[in-house]
Enzyme design. Sequence first.
Site, mmCIF file in Angstrom:
data_model
loop_
_atom_site.group_PDB
_atom_site.id
_atom_site.type_symbol
_atom_site.label_atom_id
_atom_site.label_comp_id
_atom_site.label_asym_id
_atom_site.label_seq_id
_atom_site.Cartn_x
_atom_site.Cartn_y
_atom_site.Cartn_z
ATOM 1 C CB SER B 66 82.416 78.854 31.869
ATOM 2 O OG SER B 66 83.718 78.474 31.428
ATOM 3 C CG HIS B 71 73.775 90.851 36.680
ATOM 4 N ND1 HIS B 71 73.968 90.466 37.990
ATOM 5 C CD2 HIS B 71 74.873 90.435 36.003
ATOM 6 C CE1 HIS B 71 75.143 89.859 38.101
ATOM 7 N NE2 HIS B 71 75.713 89.822 36.917
ATOM 8 C CB CYS B 86 84.341 75.022 28.564
ATOM 9 S SG CYS B 86 85.848 74.250 27.967
#
Lengths: 141, 141
Positions: B66, B71, B86
């Site tokens: 995934s 940020h 996953c």
Amino acid sequence: MYPSWTHIIADLYDCDFAYHIEKHSLEVIVEHVNSIITKQWFTILWTLHHSFWYNAFSIVCMLAESHVSIHTWPESRYVSFDIYTCNYSRDNTVGTQLIFEELIHMFAPKNIQKEVIERMMKSNSGKHFFANYRKPVYSLL
Amino acid sequence: MYPSWTHIIADLYDCDFAYHIEKHSLEVIVEHVNSIITKQWFTILWTLHHSFWYNAFSIVCMLAESHVSIHTWPESRYVSFDIYTCNYSRDNTVGTQLIFEELIHMFAPKNIQKEVIERMMKSNSGKHFFANYRKPVYSLL
């Protein structure tokens, strides 16, 4: 002004992949995703895509405003979305919701689990606080 | 077997950016992030990074399992993480937590808001159901 973020976390069930698998290459799907995002005036810095077995694919867009991710699992008719955007330069909450609505049309899910997280910072006596507003999960059909 | 996913959503407050800004280029930081992820046997397909004004940067890793996103917002001493993996080929929940623990050391936050979402599909009378287990948000210090 302190920045805030809108994060839509969505899980799509009983999706229809026939259209994508039979009629479109992944590159065309990526172009469509990019156009959905730029139509709402977000700035795409880069879009990654990858194909997996059983026609599964992932698309991850890095935005100036944060990111969008799509992970698909056709054998389980499942797709997951994360649409995460910053409201620094303007209020992007409506645009974020519109991206979500256009993206779900690509997969025609019969059931959706969606959650919207509003992340917000504000100053209070020199400290940052976090307000996490959760809207109820809902389901279509 | 139906796949499940572990999604860690974390917001880090009162972070220390001095180390990164003064001593490391963004490329070195990206290498460090990649090494944290691969040490837990995840497969990185591609890592994007971008610099913004005021020494802010974003890093987005597309994984076979995934994605991971970072940020940063140095002027507000804030960092957001999403670590989304996953558990298809093996149980990755411990590895996902270890990535989180190593990443937070990079930013030395004084406060953390963390949430772990376990997404799971299972078959029941031909329908997919969704179990969303939420663990309580906690804070350090």
